[in-house]
Design an enzyme around this catalytic site. Sequence first.
Site, PDB file in Angstrom:
ATOM      1  CG  HIS A 101      -0.470   0.383   2.516  1.00 37.67           C
ATOM      2  ND1 HIS A 101       0.214  -0.575   3.350  1.00 37.67           N
ATOM      3  CD2 HIS A 101       0.078   1.910   3.167  1.00 37.67           C
ATOM      4  CE1 HIS A 101       0.853   0.019   4.431  1.00 37.67           C
ATOM      5  NE2 HIS A 101       0.672   1.322   4.180  1.00 37.67           N
TER       6      HIS A 101
HETATM    7  C1  UD1 Z   1      -2.144   5.934   5.250  1.00 36.70           C
HETATM    8  C2  UD1 Z   1      -0.641   6.462   6.073  1.00 36.70           C
HETATM    9  C3  UD1 Z   1       0.333   5.409   5.996  1.00 36.70           C
HETATM   10  C4  UD1 Z   1      -0.044   4.062   6.542  1.00 36.70           C
HETATM   11  C5  UD1 Z   1      -1.313   3.609   5.914  1.00 36.70           C
HETATM   12  C6  UD1 Z   1      -2.062   2.547   6.855  1.00 36.70           C
HETATM   13  C7  UD1 Z   1      -0.444   9.025   5.629  1.00 36.70           C
HETATM   14  C8  UD1 Z   1       0.352   9.935   4.828  1.00 36.70           C
HETATM   15  N1  UD1 Z   1      -0.077   7.731   5.208  1.00 36.70           N
HETATM   16  O1  UD1 Z   1      -1.615   5.703   3.979  1.00 36.70           O
HETATM   17  O2  UD1 Z   1       1.651   6.003   6.675  1.00 36.70           O
HETATM   18  O3  UD1 Z   1       0.913   3.334   6.479  1.00 36.70           O
HETATM   19  O4  UD1 Z   1      -2.219   4.753   5.928  1.00 36.70           O
HETATM   20  O5  UD1 Z   1      -3.003   1.826   5.956  1.00 36.70           O
HETATM   21  O6  UD1 Z   1      -1.060   9.208   6.621  1.00 36.70           O
HETATM   22  N2  UD1 Z   1      -8.949   4.649   1.036  1.00 36.70           N
HETATM   23  C9  UD1 Z   1     -10.205   4.002   0.953  1.00 36.70           C
HETATM   24  N3  UD1 Z   1     -11.038   3.625   2.021  1.00 36.70           N
HETATM   25  C10 UD1 Z   1     -10.369   4.059   3.409  1.00 36.70           C
HETATM   26  C11 UD1 Z   1      -9.211   4.940   3.196  1.00 36.70           C
HETATM   27  C12 UD1 Z   1      -8.551   5.185   2.273  1.00 36.70           C
HETATM   28  O7  UD1 Z   1     -10.607   3.742  -0.165  1.00 36.70           O
HETATM   29  O8  UD1 Z   1     -11.035   3.750   4.289  1.00 36.70           O
HETATM   30  C13 UD1 Z   1      -8.344   5.220  -0.198  1.00 36.70           C
HETATM   31  C14 UD1 Z   1      -8.641   6.468  -0.794  1.00 36.70           C
HETATM   32  O9  UD1 Z   1      -8.624   6.265  -2.236  1.00 36.70           O
HETATM   33  C15 UD1 Z   1      -7.400   7.240  -0.292  1.00 36.70           C
HETATM   34  C16 UD1 Z   1      -6.245   6.076  -0.554  1.00 36.70           C
HETATM   35  O10 UD1 Z   1      -6.981   4.939  -0.051  1.00 36.70           O
HETATM   36  O11 UD1 Z   1      -7.386   8.335  -1.148  1.00 36.70           O
HETATM   37  C17 UD1 Z   1      -5.252   6.415   0.492  1.00 36.70           C
HETATM   38  O12 UD1 Z   1      -5.816   6.759   1.994  1.00 36.70           O
HETATM   39  P1  UD1 Z   1      -5.019   7.642   2.724  1.00 36.70           P
HETATM   40  O13 UD1 Z   1      -5.434   7.697   3.949  1.00 36.70           O
HETATM   41  O14 UD1 Z   1      -4.638   9.068   2.450  1.00 36.70           O
HETATM   42  O15 UD1 Z   1      -3.350   6.895   2.776  1.00 36.70           O
HETATM   43  P2  UD1 Z   1      -2.960   5.702   2.930  1.00 36.70           P
HETATM   44  O16 UD1 Z   1      -2.220   5.119   1.636  1.00 36.70           O
HETATM   45  O17 UD1 Z   1      -4.158   4.699   3.429  1.00 36.70           O
HETATM   46  N1  UDP Z   2      -4.003  -5.635   8.658  1.00 37.59           N
HETATM   47  C1  UDP Z   2      -5.045  -6.063   8.846  1.00 37.59           C
HETATM   48  N2  UDP Z   2      -5.988  -6.371   7.914  1.00 37.59           N
HETATM   49  C2  UDP Z   2      -5.297  -6.364   6.350  1.00 37.59           C
HETATM   50  C3  UDP Z   2      -4.138  -5.704   6.457  1.00 37.59           C
HETATM   51  C4  UDP Z   2      -3.398  -5.415   7.629  1.00 37.59           C
HETATM   52  O1  UDP Z   2      -5.821  -6.087   9.827  1.00 37.59           O
HETATM   53  O2  UDP Z   2      -5.991  -6.502   5.584  1.00 37.59           O
HETATM   54  C5  UDP Z   2      -3.352  -4.869   9.971  1.00 37.59           C
HETATM   55  C6  UDP Z   2      -1.969  -5.704  10.294  1.00 37.59           C
HETATM   56  O3  UDP Z   2      -2.068  -6.901  10.920  1.00 37.59           O
HETATM   57  C7  UDP Z   2      -1.135  -4.455  10.974  1.00 37.59           C
HETATM   58  C8  UDP Z   2      -1.682  -3.257  10.561  1.00 37.59           C
HETATM   59  O4  UDP Z   2      -3.046  -3.771   9.908  1.00 37.59           O
HETATM   60  O5  UDP Z   2      -1.470  -4.609  12.372  1.00 37.59           O
HETATM   61  C9  UDP Z   2      -0.904  -2.742   9.656  1.00 37.59           C
HETATM   62  O6  UDP Z   2      -1.437  -1.556   9.132  1.00 37.59           O
HETATM   63  P1  UDP Z   2      -0.958  -1.069   7.583  1.00 37.59           P
HETATM   64  O7  UDP Z   2      -0.079  -2.144   6.801  1.00 37.59           O
HETATM   65  O8  UDP Z   2      -2.282  -0.528   6.929  1.00 37.59           O
HETATM   66  O9  UDP Z   2      -0.265   0.197   7.814  1.00 37.59           O
HETATM   67  P2  UDP Z   2       1.252   0.418   8.411  1.00 37.59           P
HETATM   68  O10 UDP Z   2       1.641  -0.517   9.382  1.00 37.59           O
HETATM   69  O11 UDP Z   2       2.065   0.223   7.004  1.00 37.59           O
HETATM   70  O12 UDP Z   2       1.330   1.848   8.694  1.00 37.59           O
END
Ligand code: UD1
Ligand code: UDP
Length: 381
Positions: A219
């Site tokens: 992601h």
């Molecule tokens: C964010 C964090 C990242 C973290 C990740 C965990 C920042 C800058 N990044 O990245 O550090 O590792 O969360 O998962 O804060 N979207 C959906 N549904 C949701 C949420 C997001 O469809 O419930 C989609 C949207 O298209 C959105 C994209 O995901 O634009 C990115 O979401 P965003 O929260 O901006 O960043 P992440 O890539 O999730």
């Molecule tokens: N996770 C989850 N379901 C998923 C993918 C990840 O419950 O489908 C959990 C995972 O076990 C871990 C956390 O989400 O505890 C990690 O989050 P993510 O990878 O979104 O973000 P990051 O840690 O890179 O910020």
Amino acid sequence: MIKIVTIIGARPQIIKAAAVSRAIRKKFSDKIEEIIIHTGQHYDDNMSKVFFEEMDVPEPDLNLGVGSASHGKQTAAMMEKIEEALLQEKPDFIILFGDTNSTLAGSVAASKIHIPIVHIEAGLRSFNKSMPEEINRIVCDHTSTLLFTPTRTGLNNLINEGFKPHNNPPFTADNPGVFHSGDVMYDNSIYFAELAKKKSNILKEYDLQNKEFILGTIHRDNNTDIPERLSAIFNAINEIASQNEINVVLPLHPRTYKILKQNLTSELYLSVINNPFINIIPPVSFFDMIVLEKNCKLIMTDSGGVQKEAYFFQKPGIILRSETEWVEIVENGTAVVTDANKENIINAFNHFNTIDDLTFPPVFGDGFASEFICREILKAS
Ligand code: UD1
Ligand code: UDP
């Protein structure tokens, strides 16, 4: 009694908050009142609601409903609303987790109105400022009053930036308290592992019982948004799956799912989705994730949290990034940094495929980081 506002927003923050909130409710409910504010950064049920239900996290007292937007727009909307909430609640401390835009917004909003910040998962550095997370975590560390590092490396990084782990109280943003607490995510994995095994049906659901499989998550923005990088990762997965006839399970973040077709060539996209060994599934719950992690052969990921969970459950890790904050797991040979490079990923798989005696010495604490953190907050109050 002290009052704490906890800010959550992204999936991993809800998971981290589950550990600290559980410690507050079980051990410190007579001393700490916790108000939970959800920024709304993640909002799909399978990115947010499921974790509250499953991990028994109290419903947020307030949801700011910010949703998705560009970095500046999203962070600004959060800052404005967090400031308003803090002025109303007047907490003794604000707890911020990790390095997301919700963390950054909380740190700027709280520090400007002089509310002491507790940063959990402090001190991590990728030394790569093109990552939005690196900016977020540096700002948060440098505005915090109490900093809790999950690893020894986190503590050393802070010392290298001038933080002093032996500062004496009273702690302030100019005289911060720095502690090596261990990792609250490790607390969770230990706490929920048995329950997850009982409750999850994921292996049955995807017909994975008694099958060898690789688990993968992708992601990170520079993997999803750069077609060459996303293609290299999926080319490698496609080849590993087909040549080894091994299943690959990919619970895909919505960000990746939405862009996959656009950023892979149509040939690669069709090859991946028609590959009988590749299973692209929606994001799973934490219990399902634990069960997948415990039962897989190996984990490929660009997630911060999933890299660690691979280690907790003693699985080799392939890190789909150019560097990692969890340097200990690379140094001790249980994970390899491959970047988004097809050959590196395939070589790393082949390497781990021939090894079955990896050892995983303790790196992430004793499983009681959350309680340690609560005690130090109380001492500092
Ligand atoms: C964010 C964090 C990242 C973290 C990740 C965990 C920042 C800058 N990044 O990245 O550090 O590792 O969360 O998962 O804060 N979207 C959906 N549904 C949701 C949420 C997001 O469809 O419930 C989609 C949207 O298209 C959105 C994209 O995901 O634009 C990115 O979401 P965003 O929260 O901006 O960043 P992440 O890539 O999730
Ligand atoms: N996770 C989850 N379901 C998923 C993918 C990840 O419950 O489908 C959990 C995972 O076990 C871990 C956390 O989400 O505890 C990690 O989050 P993510 O990878 O979104 O973000 P990051 O840690 O890179 O910020």
